[in-house]
Design a protein around this motif. Structure first.
Motif, PDB file in Angstrom:
ATOM      1  N   GLU A  25     -16.303  24.336   3.441  1.00 37.29           N
ATOM      2  CA  GLU A  25     -16.786  22.954   3.320  1.00 37.29           C
ATOM      3  C   GLU A  25     -18.188  23.000   2.742  1.00 37.29           C
ATOM      4  OE1 GLU A  25     -19.107  19.533   4.185  1.00 37.29           O
ATOM      5  OE2 GLU A  25     -19.393  21.363   5.335  1.00 37.29           O
ATOM      6  N   SER A  26     -18.466  22.083   1.821  1.00 37.86           N
ATOM      7  CA  SER A  26     -19.803  21.957   1.255  1.00 37.86           C
ATOM      8  C   SER A  26     -20.014  20.520   0.819  1.00 37.86           C
ATOM      9  CB  SER A  26     -19.965  22.889   0.050  1.00 37.86           C
ATOM     10  OG  SER A  26     -21.252  22.722  -0.515  1.00 37.86           O
ATOM     11  N   GLU A  27     -21.059  19.919   1.335  1.00 32.02           N
ATOM     12  CA  GLU A  27     -21.472  18.574   0.933  1.00 32.02           C
ATOM     13  C   GLU A  27     -20.320  17.567   0.989  1.00 32.02           C
ATOM     14  OE1 GLU A  27     -23.495  18.870  -2.823  1.00 32.02           O
ATOM     15  OE2 GLU A  27     -24.762  20.486  -2.109  1.00 32.02           O
ATOM     16  N   GLY A  28     -19.541  17.627   2.062  1.00 31.58           N
ATOM     17  CA  GLY A  28     -18.458  16.670   2.266  1.00 31.58           C
ATOM     18  C   GLY A  28     -17.218  16.924   1.433  1.00 31.58           C
ATOM     19  N   GLN A  29     -17.144  18.070   0.791  1.00 32.74           N
ATOM     20  CA  GLN A  29     -15.952  18.445   0.045  1.00 32.74           C
ATOM     21  C   GLN A  29     -15.351  19.677   0.703  1.00 32.74           C
ATOM     22  OE1 GLN A  29     -15.544  17.871  -3.900  1.00 32.74           O
ATOM     23  NE2 GLN A  29     -17.177  16.415  -4.098  1.00 32.74           N
ATOM     24  N   TYR A  30     -14.029  19.739   0.666  1.00 35.34           N
ATOM     25  CA  TYR A  30     -13.314  20.846   1.297  1.00 35.34           C
ATOM     26  C   TYR A  30     -12.585  21.644   0.239  1.00 35.34           C
ATOM     27  CZ  TYR A  30     -14.533  18.672   5.642  1.00 35.34           C
ATOM     28  OH  TYR A  30     -15.250  18.160   6.686  1.00 35.34           O
ATOM     29  N   PHE A  31     -12.656  22.962   0.367  1.00 34.52           N
ATOM     30  CA  PHE A  31     -12.075  23.876  -0.599  1.00 34.52           C
ATOM     31  C   PHE A  31     -11.053  24.758   0.104  1.00 34.52           C
ATOM     32  CE2 PHE A  31     -16.266  22.657  -1.806  1.00 34.52           C
ATOM     33  CZ  PHE A  31     -16.200  22.444  -3.172  1.00 34.52           C
ATOM     34  N   VAL A  32      -9.936  25.014  -0.568  1.00 37.81           N
ATOM     35  CA  VAL A  32      -8.870  25.832  -0.004  1.00 37.81           C
ATOM     36  C   VAL A  32      -8.495  26.893  -1.029  1.00 37.81           C
ATOM     37  CG1 VAL A  32      -6.494  25.811   0.876  1.00 37.81           C
ATOM     38  CG2 VAL A  32      -7.980  23.859   1.310  1.00 37.81           C
ATOM     39  N   ARG A  33      -8.319  28.129  -0.554  1.00 40.99           N
ATOM     40  CA  ARG A  33      -7.903  29.205  -1.453  1.00 40.99           C
ATOM     41  C   ARG A  33      -6.972  30.168  -0.730  1.00 40.99           C
ATOM     42  NH1 ARG A  33     -13.264  33.098  -2.031  1.00 40.99           N
ATOM     43  NH2 ARG A  33     -13.164  33.968   0.074  1.00 40.99           N
ATOM     44  N   ASP A  34      -6.311  30.979  -1.514  1.00 39.84           N
ATOM     45  CA  ASP A  34      -5.427  32.030  -1.014  1.00 39.84           C
ATOM     46  C   ASP A  34      -6.259  33.297  -0.885  1.00 39.84           C
ATOM     47  OD1 ASP A  34      -3.561  34.100  -0.721  1.00 39.84           O
ATOM     48  OD2 ASP A  34      -2.133  33.203  -2.105  1.00 39.84           O
ATOM     49  N   SER A  35      -6.285  33.898   0.293  1.00 39.42           N
ATOM     50  CA  SER A  35      -7.133  35.068   0.511  1.00 39.42           C
ATOM     51  C   SER A  35      -6.702  36.272  -0.325  1.00 39.42           C
ATOM     52  CB  SER A  35      -7.156  35.450   1.995  1.00 39.42           C
ATOM     53  OG  SER A  35      -5.873  35.881   2.411  1.00 39.42           O
ATOM     54  N   LYS A  36      -5.459  36.289  -0.794  1.00 33.99           N
ATOM     55  CA  LYS A  36      -4.997  37.412  -1.611  1.00 33.99           C
ATOM     56  C   LYS A  36      -5.631  37.401  -3.000  1.00 33.99           C
ATOM     57  CE  LYS A  36      -0.619  36.629  -1.628  1.00 33.99           C
ATOM     58  NZ  LYS A  36      -0.351  35.324  -1.068  1.00 33.99           N
ATOM     59  N   VAL A  37      -5.996  36.218  -3.482  1.00 32.41           N
ATOM     60  CA  VAL A  37      -6.565  36.083  -4.831  1.00 32.41           C
ATOM     61  C   VAL A  37      -7.816  35.193  -4.789  1.00 32.41           C
ATOM     62  CG1 VAL A  37      -4.524  36.600  -6.218  1.00 32.41           C
ATOM     63  CG2 VAL A  37      -4.810  34.341  -5.254  1.00 32.41           C
ATOM     64  N   PRO A  38      -8.864  35.653  -4.133  1.00 30.79           N
ATOM     65  CA  PRO A  38     -10.051  34.813  -3.940  1.00 30.79           C
ATOM     66  C   PRO A  38     -10.810  34.473  -5.217  1.00 30.79           C
ATOM     67  CG  PRO A  38     -10.475  37.053  -3.215  1.00 30.79           C
ATOM     68  CD  PRO A  38      -9.011  36.974  -3.526  1.00 30.79           C
ATOM     69  N   ASP A  39     -10.561  35.193  -6.297  1.00 33.58           N
ATOM     70  CA  ASP A  39     -11.280  34.910  -7.536  1.00 33.58           C
ATOM     71  C   ASP A  39     -10.657  33.795  -8.363  1.00 33.58           C
ATOM     72  OD1 ASP A  39     -13.185  36.847  -6.976  1.00 33.58           O
ATOM     73  OD2 ASP A  39     -12.024  38.424  -7.965  1.00 33.58           O
ATOM     74  N   LEU A  40      -9.440  33.382  -8.012  1.00 32.55           N
ATOM     75  CA  LEU A  40      -8.823  32.259  -8.704  1.00 32.55           C
ATOM     76  C   LEU A  40      -9.495  30.963  -8.254  1.00 32.55           C
ATOM     77  CD1 LEU A  40      -5.014  33.093  -8.660  1.00 32.55           C
ATOM     78  CD2 LEU A  40      -6.633  33.338 -10.540  1.00 32.55           C
TER      79      LEU A  40
END
Length: 63
Positions: A25-40
């Motif tokens: 979470e940053s500045e009221g925005q939420y981010f979701v990613r796959d831990s297998k490919v964190p650079d995507l």
């Protein structure tokens, strides 16, 4: 491209192996990613969208 401060990623508490969903979470925005490919690129949601998603999870809409 929008720049965000370094995000602090958290793994799901239901993570049983290395294939996990991570959320930040940053500045009221939420981010979701796959831990297998964190650079995507991650998915980004507004606070309202994230709240609606969490509400849906709690009501069992996705199971």
């Amino acid at each position: 491209m929008i720049e965000f401060p370094k995000l602090e990623w958290r793994k799901s508490s239901r993570c049983a192996n290395e294939s996990c969903v991570e959320v930040a979470e940053s500045e009221g925005q939420y981010f979701v990613r796959d831990s297998k490919v964190p650079d995507l690129p991650s998915l980004r949601f507004t606070a309202a969208e994230w709240a609606a998603f969490i509400d849906g999870v709690k009501r069992g809409e996705f199971g």
